[in-house]
Scaffold this motif. Structure first.
Motif, PDB file in Angstrom:
ATOM      1  N   PHE A 196      -4.172   8.893   4.227  1.00  0.00           N
ATOM      2  CA  PHE A 196      -3.008   9.273   3.436  1.00  0.00           C
ATOM      3  C   PHE A 196      -2.473   8.161   2.529  1.00  0.00           C
ATOM      4  O   PHE A 196      -1.697   8.440   1.620  1.00  0.00           O
ATOM      5  N   MET A 197      -2.862   6.927   2.764  1.00  0.00           N
ATOM      6  CA  MET A 197      -2.360   5.832   1.935  1.00  0.00           C
ATOM      7  C   MET A 197      -3.205   5.707   0.664  1.00  0.00           C
ATOM      8  O   MET A 197      -4.415   5.512   0.743  1.00  0.00           O
ATOM      9  N   PRO A 198      -2.585   5.816  -0.520  1.00  0.00           N
ATOM     10  CA  PRO A 198      -3.346   5.639  -1.760  1.00  0.00           C
ATOM     11  C   PRO A 198      -3.978   4.252  -1.804  1.00  0.00           C
ATOM     12  O   PRO A 198      -3.379   3.275  -1.344  1.00  0.00           O
ATOM     13  N   PRO A 199      -5.175   4.115  -2.353  1.00  0.00           N
ATOM     14  CA  PRO A 199      -5.867   2.816  -2.379  1.00  0.00           C
ATOM     15  C   PRO A 199      -5.041   1.702  -3.011  1.00  0.00           C
ATOM     16  O   PRO A 199      -5.067   0.563  -2.524  1.00  0.00           O
ATOM     17  N   VAL A 200      -4.322   2.006  -4.079  1.00  0.00           N
ATOM     18  CA  VAL A 200      -3.514   0.972  -4.725  1.00  0.00           C
ATOM     19  C   VAL A 200      -2.415   0.486  -3.789  1.00  0.00           C
ATOM     20  O   VAL A 200      -2.149  -0.723  -3.677  1.00  0.00           O
ATOM     21  N   ALA A 201      -1.779   1.403  -3.078  1.00  0.00           N
ATOM     22  CA  ALA A 201      -0.733   1.030  -2.134  1.00  0.00           C
ATOM     23  C   ALA A 201      -1.300   0.271  -0.948  1.00  0.00           C
ATOM     24  O   ALA A 201      -0.696  -0.691  -0.457  1.00  0.00           O
ATOM     25  N   ASP A 202      -2.470   0.701  -0.499  1.00  0.00           N
ATOM     26  CA  ASP A 202      -3.133   0.008   0.611  1.00  0.00           C
ATOM     27  C   ASP A 202      -3.424  -1.442   0.239  1.00  0.00           C
ATOM     28  O   ASP A 202      -3.175  -2.369   1.020  1.00  0.00           O
ATOM     29  N   ARG A 203      -3.940  -1.660  -0.957  1.00  0.00           N
ATOM     30  CA  ARG A 203      -4.234  -3.022  -1.418  1.00  0.00           C
ATOM     31  C   ARG A 203      -2.962  -3.844  -1.540  1.00  0.00           C
ATOM     32  O   ARG A 203      -2.930  -5.041  -1.230  1.00  0.00           O
ATOM     33  N   ALA A 204      -1.878  -3.197  -2.003  1.00  0.00           N
ATOM     34  CA  ALA A 204      -0.604  -3.904  -2.154  1.00  0.00           C
ATOM     35  C   ALA A 204      -0.054  -4.353  -0.803  1.00  0.00           C
ATOM     36  O   ALA A 204       0.471  -5.467  -0.675  1.00  0.00           O
TER      37      ALA A 204
END
Length: 263
Positions: A80-88
């Motif tokens: 459920f976590m968008p990749p951009v948010a996960d990286r952040a």
């Protein structure tokens, strides 16, 4: 290899990487000479891992924790976590470790590493929106991980026997003492938050790290316990010696080369 085996093995890759990245670890792995290596491995294991029976029991206990709790939560997070948010999220927590890197660089009399840690924290905090973006690496300032276990090793403190710790994974008396110092005694930005927020952030940090390791679950082969022990000891030797390595009697499995290079 069954799916449960992949899950368990990934947990220990996660533990090995939790406070220090894997970049450069493959440089530690030496060619395997089967004809002469086995006796050397047996002697070295007896010296470095005298509590192997107990450590294996703890290892199995930790596997159960991963199987029933950590991996399912991390898998849901990854879904459920968008990749951009996960990286952040990953960048944010990595940025906080620069405080540890700075303190231990100073304790080890490494001014250049201290300057790098200061620069990384400054750039990522100011230009990276509080550490959400790793702009320092783009400015040619890659992380130089330093912890208090490395500091103790720098000043000649012996590692002691290999230990598998409940929930925490691979360690030894020196690194466990360093971990406790880094996370409980050194002041950090965690001190600025209220306790509930700290607990929530720590849980998020663990889940984020575990989720990042899900793609790497199939890399470990053979005896999982031995693989993890060897990789951990090699990684710590690599960090404490600042990349200067000698022949490691534990580096005896060609499969390790594959896993470490893929990281």
């Amino acid at each position: 290899m069954n799916q449960a085996g992949h899950r368990h093995r990934a947990l220990w890759v996660f533990i090995i990487l939790f406070f220090s990245p894997v970049a450069g670890l493959a440089q530690n792995v030496q060619p395997y000479n089967e004809s002469s290596q086995q006796d050397m491995d047996d002697r070295a294991a007896a010296e470095r891992d005298p509590y192997e029976d107990w450590n294996r029991k703890v290892y199995r206990f930790n596997e159960v924790i991963d199987d029933w709790f950590l991996r399912p939560v991390a898998k849901t997070y990854r879904t459920f976590m968008p990749p951009v948010a996960d990286r952040a999220v990953t960048n944010f927590f990595n940025n906080l470790t620069e405080i540890r890197n700075l303190a231990n660089s100073l304790l080890q009399l490494k001014p250049e590493s201290a300057v790098v840690a200061t620069g990384r924290f400054t750039y990522n905090t100011i230009f990276g929106l509080g550490g959400l973006f790793d702009v320092a690496t783009a400015f040619d300032l890659p992380e130089r991980p330093e912890d208090f276990g490395q500091t103790l090793g720098y000043w000649g403190v012996g590692s002691g026997p290999y230990l598998m710790l409940p929930f925490m994974g691979p360690s030894n008396p020196r690194d466990f003492g360093g971990f406790m110092t880094d996370n409980l005694l050194l002041p950090s930005f965690w001190d600025l938050a209220e306790e509930p927020e700290v607990y929530a952030a720590r849980v998020l940090q663990v889940v984020d790290k575990r989720a990042d390791l899900i793609p790497a679950e199939g890399f470990i082969s053979g005896d999982e316990y031995i693989f993890v022990r060897n990789a951990y000891l090699q990684r710590r030797a690599y960090l404490i010696n600042d990349g200067r390595t000698t022949n490691d009697p534990f580096a005896s499995d060609d499969d390790e080369d594959l896993m470490l290079e893929d990281f």
